[in-house]
Motif scaffolding. Structure first.
Motif, PDB file in Angstrom:
ATOM      1  N   ARG A  52       0.828  -1.202   0.000  1.00  0.00           N
ATOM      2  CA  ARG A  52       0.000   0.000   0.000  1.00  0.00           C
ATOM      3  C   ARG A  52       0.867   1.258   0.000  1.00  0.00           C
ATOM      4  O   ARG A  52       2.079   1.194   0.197  1.00  0.00           O
ATOM      5  CB  ARG A  52      -0.936  -0.017   1.204  1.00  0.00           C
ATOM      6  CG  ARG A  52      -2.079  -1.015   1.025  1.00  0.00           C
ATOM      7  CD  ARG A  52      -3.111  -0.925   2.106  1.00  0.00           C
ATOM      8  NE  ARG A  52      -4.248  -1.785   1.808  1.00  0.00           N
ATOM      9  CZ  ARG A  52      -4.901  -2.471   2.718  1.00  0.00           C
ATOM     10  NH1 ARG A  52      -4.515  -2.421   3.988  1.00  0.00           N
ATOM     11  NH2 ARG A  52      -5.925  -3.213   2.394  1.00  0.00           N
ATOM     12  N   TRP A  53       0.229   2.401  -0.207  1.00  0.00           N
ATOM     13  CA  TRP A  53       0.961   3.634  -0.439  1.00  0.00           C
ATOM     14  C   TRP A  53       1.907   3.974   0.712  1.00  0.00           C
ATOM     15  O   TRP A  53       2.980   4.504   0.519  1.00  0.00           O
ATOM     16  CB  TRP A  53      -0.005   4.794  -0.684  1.00  0.00           C
ATOM     17  CG  TRP A  53      -0.800   5.184   0.547  1.00  0.00           C
ATOM     18  CD1 TRP A  53      -1.997   4.683   0.951  1.00  0.00           C
ATOM     19  CD2 TRP A  53      -0.419   6.143   1.528  1.00  0.00           C
ATOM     20  NE1 TRP A  53      -2.386   5.265   2.129  1.00  0.00           N
ATOM     21  CE2 TRP A  53      -1.447   6.169   2.514  1.00  0.00           C
ATOM     22  CE3 TRP A  53       0.673   6.980   1.695  1.00  0.00           C
ATOM     23  CZ2 TRP A  53      -1.394   7.001   3.613  1.00  0.00           C
ATOM     24  CZ3 TRP A  53       0.724   7.825   2.802  1.00  0.00           C
ATOM     25  CH2 TRP A  53      -0.306   7.823   3.752  1.00  0.00           C
ATOM     26  N   SER A  54       1.501   3.661   1.947  1.00  0.00           N
ATOM     27  CA  SER A  54       2.311   4.026   3.103  1.00  0.00           C
ATOM     28  C   SER A  54       3.446   3.042   3.357  1.00  0.00           C
ATOM     29  O   SER A  54       4.361   3.323   4.132  1.00  0.00           O
ATOM     30  CB  SER A  54       1.439   4.089   4.355  1.00  0.00           C
ATOM     31  OG  SER A  54       0.955   2.790   4.664  1.00  0.00           O
ATOM     32  N   GLY A  55       3.355   1.868   2.732  1.00  0.00           N
ATOM     33  CA  GLY A  55       4.350   0.837   2.991  1.00  0.00           C
ATOM     34  C   GLY A  55       4.052   0.002   4.211  1.00  0.00           C
ATOM     35  O   GLY A  55       4.768  -0.956   4.518  1.00  0.00           O
ATOM     36  N   GLY A  56       2.971   0.334   4.911  1.00  0.00           N
ATOM     37  CA  GLY A  56       2.663  -0.368   6.141  1.00  0.00           C
ATOM     38  C   GLY A  56       1.965  -1.691   5.956  1.00  0.00           C
ATOM     39  O   GLY A  56       1.870  -2.485   6.898  1.00  0.00           O
ATOM     40  N   ASN A  57       1.446  -1.949   4.773  1.00  0.00           N
ATOM     41  CA  ASN A  57       0.743  -3.204   4.506  1.00  0.00           C
ATOM     42  C   ASN A  57       1.321  -3.854   3.263  1.00  0.00           C
ATOM     43  O   ASN A  57       1.415  -3.226   2.209  1.00  0.00           O
ATOM     44  CB  ASN A  57      -0.749  -2.965   4.298  1.00  0.00           C
ATOM     45  CG  ASN A  57      -1.430  -2.406   5.524  1.00  0.00           C
ATOM     46  OD1 ASN A  57      -1.600  -1.198   5.637  1.00  0.00           O
ATOM     47  ND2 ASN A  57      -1.782  -3.257   6.454  1.00  0.00           N
ATOM     48  N   THR A  58       1.710  -5.096   3.407  1.00  0.00           N
ATOM     49  CA  THR A  58       2.261  -5.845   2.274  1.00  0.00           C
ATOM     50  C   THR A  58       1.488  -7.138   2.082  1.00  0.00           C
ATOM     51  O   THR A  58       0.899  -7.683   3.029  1.00  0.00           O
ATOM     52  CB  THR A  58       3.746  -6.160   2.498  1.00  0.00           C
ATOM     53  OG1 THR A  58       3.887  -6.889   3.730  1.00  0.00           O
ATOM     54  CG2 THR A  58       4.579  -4.890   2.573  1.00  0.00           C
ATOM     55  N   PHE A  59       1.488  -7.626   0.848  1.00  0.00           N
ATOM     56  CA  PHE A  59       0.709  -8.805   0.481  1.00  0.00           C
ATOM     57  C   PHE A  59       1.557  -9.648  -0.466  1.00  0.00           C
ATOM     58  O   PHE A  59       2.317  -9.107  -1.268  1.00  0.00           O
ATOM     59  CB  PHE A  59      -0.587  -8.381  -0.217  1.00  0.00           C
ATOM     60  CG  PHE A  59      -1.378  -7.360   0.547  1.00  0.00           C
ATOM     61  CD1 PHE A  59      -1.128  -6.004   0.389  1.00  0.00           C
ATOM     62  CD2 PHE A  59      -2.355  -7.750   1.433  1.00  0.00           C
ATOM     63  CE1 PHE A  59      -1.839  -5.048   1.100  1.00  0.00           C
ATOM     64  CE2 PHE A  59      -3.082  -6.802   2.149  1.00  0.00           C
ATOM     65  CZ  PHE A  59      -2.819  -5.447   1.980  1.00  0.00           C
ATOM     66  N   TYR A  60       1.392 -10.967  -0.377  1.00  0.00           N
ATOM     67  CA  TYR A  60       2.220 -11.863  -1.181  1.00  0.00           C
ATOM     68  C   TYR A  60       1.389 -12.996  -1.780  1.00  0.00           C
ATOM     69  O   TYR A  60       0.413 -13.460  -1.181  1.00  0.00           O
ATOM     70  CB  TYR A  60       3.328 -12.467  -0.322  1.00  0.00           C
ATOM     71  CG  TYR A  60       4.286 -11.416   0.204  1.00  0.00           C
ATOM     72  CD1 TYR A  60       4.112 -10.850   1.458  1.00  0.00           C
ATOM     73  CD2 TYR A  60       5.359 -10.980  -0.575  1.00  0.00           C
ATOM     74  CE1 TYR A  60       4.962  -9.868   1.930  1.00  0.00           C
ATOM     75  CE2 TYR A  60       6.222 -10.005  -0.117  1.00  0.00           C
ATOM     76  CZ  TYR A  60       6.015  -9.443   1.133  1.00  0.00           C
ATOM     77  OH  TYR A  60       6.870  -8.476   1.592  1.00  0.00           O
ATOM     78  N   GLY A  61       1.819 -13.428  -2.951  1.00  0.00           N
ATOM     79  CA  GLY A  61       1.257 -14.628  -3.517  1.00  0.00           C
ATOM     80  C   GLY A  61       1.750 -15.845  -2.732  1.00  0.00           C
ATOM     81  O   GLY A  61       2.836 -15.814  -2.152  1.00  0.00           O
ATOM     82  N   ASP A  62       0.976 -16.890  -2.740  1.00  0.00           N
ATOM     83  CA  ASP A  62       1.310 -18.064  -1.930  1.00  0.00           C
ATOM     84  C   ASP A  62       2.647 -18.672  -2.327  1.00  0.00           C
ATOM     85  O   ASP A  62       3.381 -19.196  -1.482  1.00  0.00           O
ATOM     86  CB  ASP A  62       0.202 -19.116  -2.058  1.00  0.00           C
ATOM     87  CG  ASP A  62      -1.081 -18.709  -1.358  1.00  0.00           C
ATOM     88  OD1 ASP A  62      -2.142 -19.277  -1.686  1.00  0.00           O
ATOM     89  OD2 ASP A  62      -1.020 -17.816  -0.489  1.00  0.00           O
ATOM     90  N   SER A  63       2.978 -18.610  -3.601  1.00  0.00           N
ATOM     91  CA  SER A  63       4.188 -19.276  -4.073  1.00  0.00           C
ATOM     92  C   SER A  63       5.478 -18.566  -3.664  1.00  0.00           C
ATOM     93  O   SER A  63       6.565 -19.137  -3.768  1.00  0.00           O
ATOM     94  CB  SER A  63       4.150 -19.425  -5.598  1.00  0.00           C
ATOM     95  OG  SER A  63       4.079 -18.155  -6.209  1.00  0.00           O
ATOM     96  N   VAL A  64       5.382 -17.332  -3.190  1.00  0.00           N
ATOM     97  CA  VAL A  64       6.586 -16.586  -2.838  1.00  0.00           C
ATOM     98  C   VAL A  64       6.637 -16.185  -1.372  1.00  0.00           C
ATOM     99  O   VAL A  64       7.646 -15.623  -0.920  1.00  0.00           O
ATOM    100  CB  VAL A  64       6.736 -15.318  -3.712  1.00  0.00           C
ATOM    101  CG1 VAL A  64       6.666 -15.676  -5.193  1.00  0.00           C
ATOM    102  CG2 VAL A  64       5.704 -14.269  -3.344  1.00  0.00           C
ATOM    103  N   LYS A  65       5.596 -16.490  -0.619  1.00  0.00           N
ATOM    104  CA  LYS A  65       5.567 -16.112   0.791  1.00  0.00           C
ATOM    105  C   LYS A  65       6.759 -16.686   1.531  1.00  0.00           C
ATOM    106  O   LYS A  65       7.093 -17.864   1.378  1.00  0.00           O
ATOM    107  CB  LYS A  65       4.278 -16.633   1.437  1.00  0.00           C
ATOM    108  CG  LYS A  65       3.218 -15.605   1.659  1.00  0.00           C
ATOM    109  CD  LYS A  65       1.973 -16.231   2.263  1.00  0.00           C
ATOM    110  CE  LYS A  65       0.752 -15.485   1.801  1.00  0.00           C
ATOM    111  NZ  LYS A  65      -0.498 -16.105   2.253  1.00  0.00           N
ATOM    112  N   GLY A  66       7.384 -15.852   2.339  1.00  0.00           N
ATOM    113  CA  GLY A  66       8.524 -16.301   3.119  1.00  0.00           C
ATOM    114  C   GLY A  66       9.843 -16.219   2.371  1.00  0.00           C
ATOM    115  O   GLY A  66      10.912 -16.367   2.972  1.00  0.00           O
ATOM    116  N   ARG A  67       9.799 -15.993   1.049  1.00  0.00           N
ATOM    117  CA  ARG A  67      11.032 -15.904   0.249  1.00  0.00           C
ATOM    118  C   ARG A  67      11.227 -14.512  -0.351  1.00  0.00           C
ATOM    119  O   ARG A  67      12.367 -14.064  -0.511  1.00  0.00           O
ATOM    120  CB  ARG A  67      10.994 -16.935  -0.891  1.00  0.00           C
ATOM    121  CG  ARG A  67      10.883 -18.364  -0.414  1.00  0.00           C
ATOM    122  CD  ARG A  67      11.049 -19.342  -1.577  1.00  0.00           C
ATOM    123  NE  ARG A  67      10.001 -19.201  -2.576  1.00  0.00           N
ATOM    124  CZ  ARG A  67      10.244 -18.926  -3.853  1.00  0.00           C
ATOM    125  NH1 ARG A  67      11.476 -18.775  -4.298  1.00  0.00           N
ATOM    126  NH2 ARG A  67       9.229 -18.829  -4.715  1.00  0.00           N
TER     127      ARG A  67
END
Length: 126
Positions: A52-67
């Motif tokens: 998001r614009w503030s950088g405070g919220n991030t989201f990931y696809g399942d295949s890349v989470k944790g990497r």
């Protein structure tokens, strides 16, 4: 409208790391949510990560989470994608994109994005 230019792609061995950058032009960069998508030959475009614009919220696809880790520096008009523990299946053209909609679902949906970069190739060898 935002112009986007990706860089940092290349060839890396499995298990290695790369950091992609996406430089944006335009004084309203900090009002946009940003996303990274990828597309491999013969496959649909896939959501990788969003912020998001503030950088405070991030989201990931399942295949890349944790990497993979997405971050942004609004002072530099730049968004980054740190990719660790790369796998051959991560091979694709990676695109950054901008959207004015920062909702949970919109960030994951390619159709929500209005501005796209030209893409940068990432190739992971086994």
């Amino acid at each position: 409208q935002v112009q986007l230019v990706e860089s940092g792609g290349g060839l890396v061995q499995a298990g290695g790391s790369l950091r992609l950058s996406c430089a944006a032009s335009g004084r309203t960069f900090n009002t946009y949510a940003m996303g990274w998508f990828r597309q491999a030959p013969g496959k649909e475009r896939e959501f990788v990560a969003g912020i998001r614009w503030s950088g405070g919220n991030t989201f990931y696809g399942d295949s890349v989470k944790g990497r993979f880790t997405i971050s942004r520096d609004n002072a530099k008009n730049t968004v980054y994608l740190q990719m660790n523990t790369l796998k051959p299946e991560d091979t694709a053209v990676y695109y950054c994109a901008a959207t004015l909609s920062g909702s949970y679902y919109s960030i994951r949906e390619a159709l929500s994005y209005v501005d796209w970069g030209q893409g940068t190739q990432v190739t992971v060898s086994s």
